[in-house]
Structure formats: C-alpha cells, structure tokens
Design a protein around this motif. Structure first.
Motif, PDB file in Angstrom:
ATOM      1  N   PRO A 221       0.843  -1.200   0.000  1.00 26.73           N
ATOM      2  CA  PRO A 221       0.000   0.000   0.000  1.00 26.73           C
ATOM      3  C   PRO A 221       0.878   1.250   0.000  1.00 26.73           C
ATOM      4  N   ILE A 222       0.482   2.232  -0.794  1.00 26.29           N
ATOM      5  CA  ILE A 222       1.272   3.462  -0.924  1.00 26.29           C
ATOM      6  C   ILE A 222       0.368   4.667  -0.703  1.00 26.29           C
ATOM      7  N   ILE A 223       0.822   5.565   0.167  1.00 17.70           N
ATOM      8  CA  ILE A 223       0.125   6.836   0.387  1.00 17.70           C
ATOM      9  C   ILE A 223       0.990   7.939  -0.191  1.00 17.70           C
ATOM     10  N   SER A 224       0.448   8.645  -1.170  1.00 13.69           N
ATOM     11  CA  SER A 224       1.145   9.778  -1.756  1.00 13.69           C
ATOM     12  C   SER A 224       0.715  11.064  -1.062  1.00 13.69           C
ATOM     13  N   VAL A 225       1.697  11.872  -0.668  1.00 20.47           N
ATOM     14  CA  VAL A 225       1.439  13.199  -0.104  1.00 20.47           C
ATOM     15  C   VAL A 225       1.946  14.220  -1.107  1.00 20.47           C
ATOM     16  N   GLY A 226       1.074  15.097  -1.581  1.00 19.78           N
ATOM     17  CA  GLY A 226       1.504  16.048  -2.599  1.00 19.78           C
ATOM     18  C   GLY A 226       0.733  17.342  -2.562  1.00 19.78           C
ATOM     19  N   ASN A 227       1.072  18.208  -3.509  1.00 14.41           N
ATOM     20  CA  ASN A 227       0.472  19.540  -3.618  1.00 14.41           C
ATOM     21  C   ASN A 227      -0.122  19.735  -4.998  1.00 14.41           C
ATOM     22  N   LEU A 228      -1.098  20.614  -5.075  1.00 15.04           N
ATOM     23  CA  LEU A 228      -1.529  21.133  -6.363  1.00 15.04           C
ATOM     24  C   LEU A 228      -0.684  22.350  -6.724  1.00 15.04           C
ATOM     25  N   ALA A 229      -0.346  23.154  -5.707  1.00 13.97           N
ATOM     26  CA  ALA A 229       0.476  24.344  -5.900  1.00 13.97           C
ATOM     27  C   ALA A 229       1.918  24.046  -5.497  1.00 13.97           C
ATOM     28  N   VAL A 230       2.822  24.913  -5.899  1.00 16.64           N
ATOM     29  CA  VAL A 230       4.227  24.725  -5.553  1.00 16.64           C
ATOM     30  C   VAL A 230       4.469  25.120  -4.099  1.00 16.64           C
ATOM     31  N   GLY A 231       5.293  24.324  -3.439  1.00 21.74           N
ATOM     32  CA  GLY A 231       5.921  24.538  -2.148  1.00 21.74           C
ATOM     33  C   GLY A 231       5.204  25.289  -1.038  1.00 21.74           C
TER      34      GLY A 231
ATOM     35  N   ARG B  80      -0.794   4.401  -6.479  1.00 21.76           N
ATOM     36  CA  ARG B  80      -0.917   4.597  -5.035  1.00 21.76           C
ATOM     37  C   ARG B  80      -2.299   4.206  -4.544  1.00 21.76           C
ATOM     38  N   SER B  81      -2.363   3.838  -3.268  1.00 21.86           N
ATOM     39  CA  SER B  81      -3.640   3.483  -2.649  1.00 21.86           C
ATOM     40  C   SER B  81      -4.415   4.729  -2.258  1.00 21.86           C
ATOM     41  N   ILE B  82      -3.687   5.769  -1.829  1.00 18.92           N
ATOM     42  CA  ILE B  82      -4.304   7.021  -1.399  1.00 18.92           C
ATOM     43  C   ILE B  82      -3.517   8.180  -1.986  1.00 18.92           C
ATOM     44  N   ASP B  83      -4.227   9.113  -2.600  1.00 16.98           N
ATOM     45  CA  ASP B  83      -3.635  10.375  -3.028  1.00 16.98           C
ATOM     46  C   ASP B  83      -4.122  11.458  -2.065  1.00 16.98           C
ATOM     47  N   LEU B  84      -3.253  11.863  -1.147  1.00 18.36           N
ATOM     48  CA  LEU B  84      -3.562  12.932  -0.201  1.00 18.36           C
ATOM     49  C   LEU B  84      -2.953  14.224  -0.737  1.00 18.36           C
ATOM     50  N   VAL B  85      -3.787  15.229  -0.944  1.00 12.23           N
ATOM     51  CA  VAL B  85      -3.331  16.484  -1.542  1.00 12.23           C
ATOM     52  C   VAL B  85      -3.513  17.622  -0.539  1.00 12.23           C
ATOM     53  N   LEU B  86      -2.460  18.410  -0.374  1.00  7.97           N
ATOM     54  CA  LEU B  86      -2.478  19.553   0.534  1.00  7.97           C
ATOM     55  C   LEU B  86      -2.816  20.823  -0.233  1.00  7.97           C
TER      56      LEU B  86
END
Length: 353
Positions: A59-69, A174-180
């Motif tokens: 299982p893979i959880i991705s943590v990412g952004n729509l905007a930069v940094g 990925r199992s989960i795409d978590l977006v900040l």
C-alpha cells in the motif's frame, strides 16, 4: 532576480494591479496555458493507460500539492508515519531527494536502525529531517521513485510506504492520493506556472482521494471538488534545540535580540509564527528554498548577527548547519501539524487503504 520573485508573488496573491503587473500577465498567459495543457495531456495519457504505472504489492500513500511549495508536506508525512506506526504498521518513506547531490538510482538515507547514512547535502534536507524524526523507519531517495519502492519490496520488511511530494509523479500507483491545499488560497490565483503557482489545472483534484487544508482552523471543511476535506494548522513547539542537540524552552528567549533566517518555500510564515510566540526578531532573513549554506551565506548570517543574542531557524535548515558555524547560539524550532478532527481523518485513511 529578487524583483521578479516579488513581482510574481504579488501577481499570484493580489492580481495584476499596476501596468508592469498587467504587462507580465499578458506575457506569461500563453506560457502558463501551454504548461497547464502539457501537464493535462500527460495526465490524460496515464489515465488512459498509454503511459505505464508501476503497481506495487505494498500500500502506498502519496502526499503532494496542487500548488508549488510551502504547504508543510514534511510535518504531514511525519504525522502519517507516526499514525500508522501506532497502528502496528512497518512504514517506509520514499522521497525524490530534491536539493541533494545524489545521482545514483536509489539511496538509503536510513535503513531504520537509527543510523543516518547520508548527509543533507547529498540526500536533500527533507529526507534527512524525516530520517532524524523517525529513526526506526527506512527512508529512501530516488529520482525514479519506482526503483526505491522495488528496493523496499526486495530488501526491507515493510507494510506501507509514504511517498513524499508525489501527486504529479504518476509512474507509481498509489492506494491514497492525499493532496495539501493552502486554506487561505486553495488555488492561488487559479493559473498554472509561471503565471500562477499551480502545478496543474484545478481539475486535477478529481484524481485525489483526500484533501487537507493547511493553515486552517476548523475540523472538517466544506468539501472541495467533492472530495473529503479536512483542515489543519502548523504549530511551533514550545522548545528549541541548539546545533549540538541541547534543548531549552522558548520562554527564556523572549526579550532577547534574535535574528531569524529560513531557506524554505514560505519563510514569511515562519517569521510570523515566531512573532506569534512572543519572540522579538531584530532581523528576518529569507533565503532560497533548499539553500546551500556556502561560506558566503554563513558570512552573511554572521554579519547580520552582530549585536544579537541568538540565531533561530527551521529544522529543515538546521540539518545543513554545524555548531561551529556561528559565534552565538543558533537554535532550531520544531514544526508540527495539528489536524482538526484527526480521528475522522484517520478513519478516512483506514477506509481508503
């Protein structure tokens, strides 16, 4: 360069108000549309299966952004690692290693035995900071993160992988795409780079599973893009640590002359947080994100600190500093994240995974 950075920041946060702003808007608009269109086309190729995606047995959880940094991915990765470790899971972290000099296929920053195997200048500051925070968790870096995941499958006994800064990294399933998203401006000015600060058009959120607003206050936020949406806030610790590892409370620093510096995506937010703690900052020195602390940069900070009592910076910067760099104490202050309704957030994670 600083002028153009300031101009771009104003364009993103305030819109085109002056004639230079409007001229820049006209110049950047076609470039921004082209950039957004190319990323949309690339995403469509993955959606249709024309570009291949590696599907791991883990299982893979991705943590990412729509905007930069500047949204605080590192504290969120920390939170996830601690949450699943408390559930009895054996967790690993995979990062690109941005800002480091490593050029191999895969690097082991920590194998999870408490030993740090790579320096920040090689691995990048964020992977080293994550390894320090989580000494019993394997931390790997790779430009092609699929290779790092395959290494975890072969050589490590793990149950779950947290993939740092990977919303746009479609080569790994990925199992989960978590977006900040920034609670104050979730979509910036609505435009992709370079006219705005978005890596993709907002429609990309359709492939997200869970949204987390940073710099928010409430527990559960109104849904964005029809996705479960939670709110969080960053909190500075009530203690600081010097570059030799000695810890003191923040209280004794109140009333002292302090020079603050930060090489992160949003140094102004860090400086504001220090002021909200009651610290009096005689100087605030923003540096480039992932800055290299060359002799020239250290000399600049040393000169700024003349007459000051202490220096203070972020943990991310401190992984690249040594105690003998400065003649006065230099403290790092931890940053954590508080998720409004963390129990409901955890239930969503468990359900999705």
């Amino acid at each position: 360069m600083a002028f153009f950075v300031s101009l771009h920041h104003r364009l993103v946060t305030q819109g085109a108000q002056t004639w230079p702003d409007k001229l820049l808007f006209v110049v950047l608009l076609p470039v921004s549309l082209l950039y957004g269109a190319m990323n949309w086309l690339r995403g469509s190729c993955y959606d249709r299966g024309w570009l291949s995606t590696y599907r791991s047995s883990l299982p893979i959880i991705s943590v990412g952004n729509l905007a930069v940094g500047g949204l605080g991915k590192t504290p969120v990765v920390d939170w996830l690692v601690n949450y699943f470790c408390r559930q009895g899971k054996r967790v690993a972290i995979v990062s690109r290693g941005y800002g480091g000099s490593f050029t191999g296929d895969v690097g082991v920053v920590s194998s999870g035995d408490g030993q740090l195997l790579m320096a920040a200048r090689v691995a990048g500051d964020e992977p080293v900071l994550l390894a320090r925070h989580n000494p019993h968790v394997p931390v790997l870096i790779a430009r092609k993160r699929m290779i790092a995941i395959q290494e975890l499958e072969r050589s490590f006994d793990v149950d779950l992988v947290v993939l740092d800064d990977a919303f746009q990294h479609r080569q790994v399933g990925r199992s989960i795409d978590l977006v900040l998203l920034d609670a104050t401006r979730p979509f910036g000015n609505g435009w992709p780079l370079p006219l705005g600060n978005l890596r993709e058009f907002p429609c990309a959120l359709q492939r997200a599973d869970l949204l987390l607003l940073t710099r928010g206050q409430g527990a559960i936020h109104e849904k964005i893009a029809e996705k479960p949406t939670f709110s969080s806030r960053h909190v500075l610790a009530k203690h600081v640590t010097d570059l030799e590892g000695s810890e003191i409370l923040v209280d004794p620093l109140r009333g002292k002359t302090i020079v603050a510096f930060a090489g992160i995506a949003n140094p102004d937010a860090f400086f504001r947080s220090l002021s909200e703690l009651g610290l009096s900052l005689s100087q605030q020195i923003p540096l480039a994100d992932h800055v290299e602390y060359t002799p020239a940069v250290v000399r600049k900070l040393t000169e700024a600190a003349i007459g000051a009592d202490v220096l203070i910076t972020t943990e991310k910067d401190a992984v690249k500093l040594t105690a003998n760099m400065f003649e006065i104490p230099c403290y790092q202050i931890p940053l954590t994240i508080e998720i409004g309704d963390y129990e409901a957030f955890g239930r969503h994670l468990q359900t999705l995974i």
